[in-house]
Motif scaffolding. Structure first.
Motif, PDB file in Angstrom:
ATOM      1  N   ALA A 193       0.827  -1.210   0.000  1.00  0.00           N
ATOM      2  CA  ALA A 193       0.000   0.000   0.000  1.00  0.00           C
ATOM      3  C   ALA A 193       0.858   1.256   0.000  1.00  0.00           C
ATOM      4  O   ALA A 193       0.545   2.234  -0.693  1.00  0.00           O
ATOM      5  CB  ALA A 193      -0.931  -0.011   1.213  1.00  0.00           C
ATOM      6  N   SER A 204       1.191   4.006  -3.218  1.00  0.00           N
ATOM      7  CA  SER A 204       0.535   5.281  -2.937  1.00  0.00           C
ATOM      8  C   SER A 204       1.078   6.427  -3.781  1.00  0.00           C
ATOM      9  O   SER A 204       0.372   7.405  -4.040  1.00  0.00           O
ATOM     10  CB  SER A 204       0.690   5.627  -1.454  1.00  0.00           C
ATOM     11  OG  SER A 204       2.046   5.923  -1.141  1.00  0.00           O
ATOM     12  N   LYS A 260      -6.930   1.721   8.362  1.00  0.00           N
ATOM     13  CA  LYS A 260      -6.870   2.914   7.525  1.00  0.00           C
ATOM     14  C   LYS A 260      -5.431   3.432   7.568  1.00  0.00           C
ATOM     15  O   LYS A 260      -4.912   3.734   8.650  1.00  0.00           O
ATOM     16  CB  LYS A 260      -7.836   3.993   8.017  1.00  0.00           C
ATOM     17  CG  LYS A 260      -9.313   3.590   7.997  1.00  0.00           C
ATOM     18  CD  LYS A 260      -9.864   3.536   6.595  1.00  0.00           C
ATOM     19  CE  LYS A 260     -11.314   3.070   6.567  1.00  0.00           C
ATOM     20  NZ  LYS A 260     -12.247   3.967   7.278  1.00  0.00           N
ATOM     21  N   GLU A 302     -12.431  11.406   4.542  1.00  0.00           N
ATOM     22  CA  GLU A 302     -12.437  11.213   3.089  1.00  0.00           C
ATOM     23  C   GLU A 302     -12.941  12.447   2.341  1.00  0.00           C
ATOM     24  O   GLU A 302     -12.531  12.692   1.202  1.00  0.00           O
ATOM     25  CB  GLU A 302     -13.307  10.002   2.729  1.00  0.00           C
ATOM     26  CG  GLU A 302     -12.700   8.653   3.074  1.00  0.00           C
ATOM     27  CD  GLU A 302     -12.786   8.313   4.558  1.00  0.00           C
ATOM     28  OE1 GLU A 302     -12.185   7.301   4.958  1.00  0.00           O
ATOM     29  OE2 GLU A 302     -13.450   9.061   5.318  1.00  0.00           O
ATOM     30  N   GLN A 308      -9.876  14.843   1.290  1.00  0.00           N
ATOM     31  CA  GLN A 308      -8.677  14.355   0.618  1.00  0.00           C
ATOM     32  C   GLN A 308      -8.259  15.208  -0.580  1.00  0.00           C
ATOM     33  O   GLN A 308      -7.089  15.223  -0.948  1.00  0.00           O
ATOM     34  CB  GLN A 308      -8.889  12.916   0.132  1.00  0.00           C
ATOM     35  CG  GLN A 308      -8.873  11.893   1.236  1.00  0.00           C
ATOM     36  CD  GLN A 308      -8.844  10.481   0.704  1.00  0.00           C
ATOM     37  OE1 GLN A 308      -7.789   9.890   0.545  1.00  0.00           O
ATOM     38  NE2 GLN A 308     -10.012   9.940   0.421  1.00  0.00           N
ATOM     39  N   LYS A 362      -5.756   5.226   2.566  1.00  0.00           N
ATOM     40  CA  LYS A 362      -5.846   3.949   1.862  1.00  0.00           C
ATOM     41  C   LYS A 362      -6.392   2.907   2.837  1.00  0.00           C
ATOM     42  O   LYS A 362      -5.731   2.563   3.823  1.00  0.00           O
ATOM     43  CB  LYS A 362      -4.481   3.513   1.323  1.00  0.00           C
ATOM     44  CG  LYS A 362      -3.890   4.464   0.282  1.00  0.00           C
ATOM     45  CD  LYS A 362      -2.856   3.780  -0.585  1.00  0.00           C
ATOM     46  CE  LYS A 362      -3.499   2.852  -1.585  1.00  0.00           C
ATOM     47  NZ  LYS A 362      -2.542   2.333  -2.585  1.00  0.00           N
TER      48      LYS A 362
END
Length: 330
Positions: free
Chosen positions: A19, A23, A121, A270, A273, A281
């Motif tokens: 992840a 990213s 998260k 969220e 962002q 993520k």
């Protein structure tokens, strides 16, 4: 000990690595934080935003008046919110940690078989968005907790005053704040227009005067002016004082939430962002090769214990240590 739990931990860390690598985040400019949840939520919001926001100001004061001795050394509202969060009271704070193994433990601890869908998260935060506990921005957002639910300010008032638009556009170069492009009142302008060059004029606004009164209670020098963006979906990431053993053990940090559109309304991490200050993520632990985590929680906890992550380390209070010792020997 079964190696099944260690396999889960290894697989989990591999997924974290994937992840982070995918990213595209510049790790010289961003820090990484983690949040473990034993139920997957599409949105990431503090507990007070899920239920009780209309009574937030009462919840805040009720605990403080009942236990004044606990709050005697808390000099600021963020300190008091951290204490309330510590004791499980709903607040506008969201717990994060710098340790992915701690996040894994929190995701699987106190689980139930019903709707058990542990998730992590991963939050990449621009270092510019990280504040210390004594930041003026932190004081503003934290004191929203004391404000009554009918609080409202018109942060877009400038859009209805054409006489100020050119002046505001000229001042944009000095404002150094992100533009706002998603509000209906601003769609007809040549460029997205920041609210009154980033500044909220506080005259003739009783609501803001009361907020200023609360802020000045901890910062007498605070000026009669608040940046308008603090009233519209602002989240800051706060490094708290290390005056609490749990904060120290959990390598903790708080996400502190403000208001939405000038009102005490909920919004999610969220929702923010697009500011390019942070990226989220989600990682579902029940997906793919990690599906066994639902069936081997105890083995995973044993594997984490070998790595120094135990219940009494995560929750160092005596009642939690007693629970851990009881489970260890009985």
């Amino acid at each position: 000990m079964s190696l099944e739990g260690m396999d889960v931990v290894n697989n989990y860390l591999s997924k974290i690595k994937e992840a982070v690598e995918s990213s595209g985040v510049d790790l010289d400019k961003y820090e990484i934080f983690y949040r473990g949840e034993n139920e997957y939520f599409e949105t990431t919001i503090p507990t007070i935003f899920r239920s009780g926001l209309e009574n937030e100001h009462k919840i805040f004061r009720e605990l403080e008046l009942r236990y004044p001795n606990i709050f005697d050394n808390a000099k600021s509202t963020i300190d008091k919110l951290a204490i309330m969060q510590h004791y499980g009271l709903p607040t506008r704070l969201l717990d994060l940690t710098t340790n992915p193994l701690l996040a894994l433990y929190m995701a699987i601890d106190n689980h139930t078989t019903k709707d058990f869908s542990p998730s992590i998260k991963i939050v990449f935060v621009n270092k510019e968005k990280i504040k210390y506990y004594d930041s003026d921005t932190v004081s503003v957002l934290a004191n929203f907790a004391k404000i009554e639910p009918n609080f409202s300010v018109d942060i877009y008032g400038l859009a209805n005053n054409n006489g100020k638009i050119e002046k505001a556009q000229r001042g944009m170069a000095k404002a150094h704040y992100r533009f706002l492009g998603n509000h209906n009142k601003l769609k007809d302008l040549h460029k997205p227009l920041k609210y009154d060059v980033g500044k909220l004029i506080c005259e003739n606004s009783p609501n803001v005067h009361y907020l200023l009164h609360e802020i000045k209670g901890e910062k007498p020098y605070f000026k009669d002016m608040i940046w308008a963006e603090h009233f519209d979906r602002t989240v800051v990431f706060v490094k708290p004082k290390h005056n609490n053993q749990r904060v120290i053990n959990q390598a903790g940090l708080f996400a502190l939430f403000g208001m939405s559109n000038g009102k005490k309304e909920s919004f999610s991490l969220e929702d923010c962002q697009e500011d390019n200050y942070f990226l989220i993520k989600p990682l579902k632990l029940n997906d793919g090769d990690s599906s066994c985590i639902k069936n081997c929680v105890e083995n995973t906890k044993k594997a984490l214990a070998i790595l120094g992550i135990t219940h009494d380390k995560v929750y160092p209070e005596i009642e939690h240590s007693a629970k851990y010792i009881k489970e260890l020997f009985l």
